[in-house]
Write an enzyme that holds these catalytic residues in place. Sequence first.
Site, PDB file in Angstrom:
ATOM      1  N   ASP A 310       0.869  -1.171   0.000  1.00 57.78           N
ATOM      2  CA  ASP A 310       0.000   0.000   0.000  1.00 57.78           C
ATOM      3  C   ASP A 310       0.915   1.233   0.000  1.00 57.78           C
ATOM      4  OD1 ASP A 310      -2.133   1.699   0.033  1.00 57.78           O
ATOM      5  OD2 ASP A 310      -3.223   0.651   1.600  1.00 57.78           O
TER       6      ASP A 310
HETATM    7  C1  NOJ Z   1      -4.035   3.887   0.024  1.00 58.03           C
HETATM    8  C2  NOJ Z   1      -5.183   2.937   0.134  1.00 58.03           C
HETATM    9  O1  NOJ Z   1      -5.124   2.256   1.373  1.00 58.03           O
HETATM   10  C3  NOJ Z   1      -5.249   1.916  -0.971  1.00 58.03           C
HETATM   11  O2  NOJ Z   1      -6.439   1.209  -0.861  1.00 58.03           O
HETATM   12  C4  NOJ Z   1      -5.123   2.582  -2.300  1.00 58.03           C
HETATM   13  O3  NOJ Z   1      -5.224   1.616  -3.321  1.00 58.03           O
HETATM   14  C5  NOJ Z   1      -3.820   3.325  -2.367  1.00 58.03           C
HETATM   15  N1  NOJ Z   1      -3.790   4.338  -1.327  1.00 58.03           N
HETATM   16  C6  NOJ Z   1      -3.575   3.963  -3.721  1.00 58.03           C
HETATM   17  O4  NOJ Z   1      -4.399   5.022  -3.921  1.00 58.03           O
END
Ligand code: NOJ
Length: 764
Positions: A310
């Site tokens: 993430d």
């Molecule tokens: C953080 C989020 O937790 C995740 O779900 C997302 O795909 C990413 N950012 C990218 O935007």
Amino acid sequence: MIPVHKKIHPIILIFMNKPVLLRTFVITFAIILFDVSVPAQKSDSLKLAFSDSLKIEALLKKMTIEEKVGQLSLFLSYRSITTGPSQKTDSRELIKEGKAGEIFNAYGVEVVHELQRIAVEESRLKIPLLFGLDVIHGFRTIFPVPLGQACSWDLEAIEKTEHIAATEATADGINWTFAPMVDLARDPEWGRVVEGAGEDTWLACRIAEARVRGFQGNNLKDPHSLMACAKHFAAYGAALAGRDYNTVDMSPLSLYEWYLPSYNSCVKAGVASVMTSFNEINGIPSTCNSWLLSDILRKTWGFKGFVVTDFTAINELVPHGVAVDLKDAARLALNAGVDVDMQGDAYLSSLPELLSEKKITIRQIDDAVRRILLAKFKLGLFDDPYRQCTLEREKKEIMTPEDIAFARKMVSESCVLLKNERKILPIPQSVKSIAIIGPLGDSKKDMLGPWSATGKWEDCVTLAEGVRNHVSSNIVVRYLKGCNVNDNDRSGFDTAVRLAGESDFVILALGESRDMSGEAASRTNIDLPGVQNELSEAILKTGKPSVVVLFNGRPLAVSGLSSRAPAILETWFGGTQAGNGIADVLFGDYNPSGKLTMTFPRNVGQVPIFYNSKNTGRPINPDDTSEKYVSRYIDSPNTPLYPFGYGLSYTSFVYSNLNIKVTGKTINIKATITNSGDRDGEDVVQLYSRQKVGSITRPVKELKGFQKVFLRKGETKDLSFTLTTDDLAFYHPDLKKYFEPGEFVFFVGGNSVETIEKTIDLSH
Ligand code: NOJ
């Protein structure tokens, strides 16, 4: 030797009848390089074509260490919707130098062509880029938020929303979505419950499979297929106290039984990538958890795709307190099995040095790069880096009238009718004037809900617009805001009350704004925010026939509202067609069939509250709830406001004739459903089981199946469910899943509480 239970790879088959020396050489080569002997993940799209494998090996030979690490680095483009700090912003330079293998938040034919052109024409090895984006509930045609869609219990429709999202996103140059989010969640304080399927593991698995199928289709090479990413691995939904990014502390048994299966379902459905979660589990952050990423995901489940972190999750290993610095964090992540670093610049800045210090091996890097290149081959990017994304396709395939009509139907299907006293709904045709009052009644932006990709608020139909579109011009429809979503301003109350008094029917549009759920939007108070409860009191006091239409991204604790309002329709955030789809329900063109997939608590103190809980040694006595020394609260009932599986229809259904027949391992459950009301309608027939005695305690009910059935008024249908004893198996303390013979109760009904039941002995 290839173990018999494992599939024989086509490469090996081709050489099976060749001379023994050549055969041995090829098989050994294939096993070493492509790991073909591990269990094959379902989906043709992940099978390794021999020629692609050779190309990958040839490419690897040419790559410098920087270029290899570049393939493992995902960066934002300049067109950014960010959810964290940006480490690098000028992606063009990085792409040219071969230092970015994936780009996210770059979309649109022109932008994608420009960046991809740099990769395939100006970089040394001309390796195409992956383009990722959070396509969560639609790309440009925005569908209801995932939790709302789940309440439709319509797997085919859910799959179709993802297929449409994939078609639109790929037409605009995206080839990878960071979805589905399959985190099981039992705490509505956590803002991200909006992105998931709710609290039930079995249902979450079915929805996860449907979403992966919808995004990826049968073949990733099809330019309409979007590579999916199961996230957030693992157990992100169990963040303590519902606070986002918080710690997860959980027994292995709960993890196996409740929290891991939905990710595994994605793997079985052929998901091409998996994202690590921000949280730690029992002391180890997921992004450096080799037990999760290597032992479970790859070795046990046979996952063949790649793992991405993430957003800056490698960097966060430092504040988590398991890495001394970024370099140390990069080492931990690679060792655990992370392939791609999202936006952290940890791999790019540290892996070459770690390699020269012999803290990691080139084999680890090469394996990760192989997985990325393989995904790019699977997507056909080496043949057509633009995957047929053209301005013509963009025009033709985005927001088609069919897709918009389908989005409207999906809104209606996602609505859950929570209350309908005296059959106030549907709105009678005799009504000549309608007042729409409340902060969510005419708010286009809020209709999008959180994570709405490239959805445009200008495209959204509000409730007021939907109602106006629906009624003839001689019916007066007036809108007043009354108050804001979340402040103390009561200055609009009086005029709103006056308008209600002058109208035949009132629609109160209340709830949360779109940014009150989703990432970083945890709440400790999950009642209506601001002064909306007071507004509802003032309006409902007029005694006008009224319905409350709720817009929100989580179950709300709306006990007060629920006792005051004669009718409540939960609509979540419906997306582009919200207003039209809701109006179809309010006026009875669509008879509501949605059922909650997450329990609505009476108050936040009951949280976490979920239907498949344990009985305890001192269960509450339903006939005497005042008994003291039992498992209960002294200031609240144990029961929820609205239970899992609950939702009303404009008609009514009666269940009878529950019969169970057991033949060997097979259990056939039959029941009859009758539409006893005065309208045609659909019910979601739910099948639950309970094992009365087990070697470890079992939940009071567990969902085992469902059918969404349509019945004309007065019609009766016989239903049949077939289970095997494997469907009744559960995880044991040794983390093995198997069936334990015993007595079982089976329940059938239209929600998790009102059921008919039968006990059956399955001891033999
Ligand atoms: C953080 C989020 O937790 C995740 O779900 C997302 O795909 C990413 N950012 C990218 O935007």
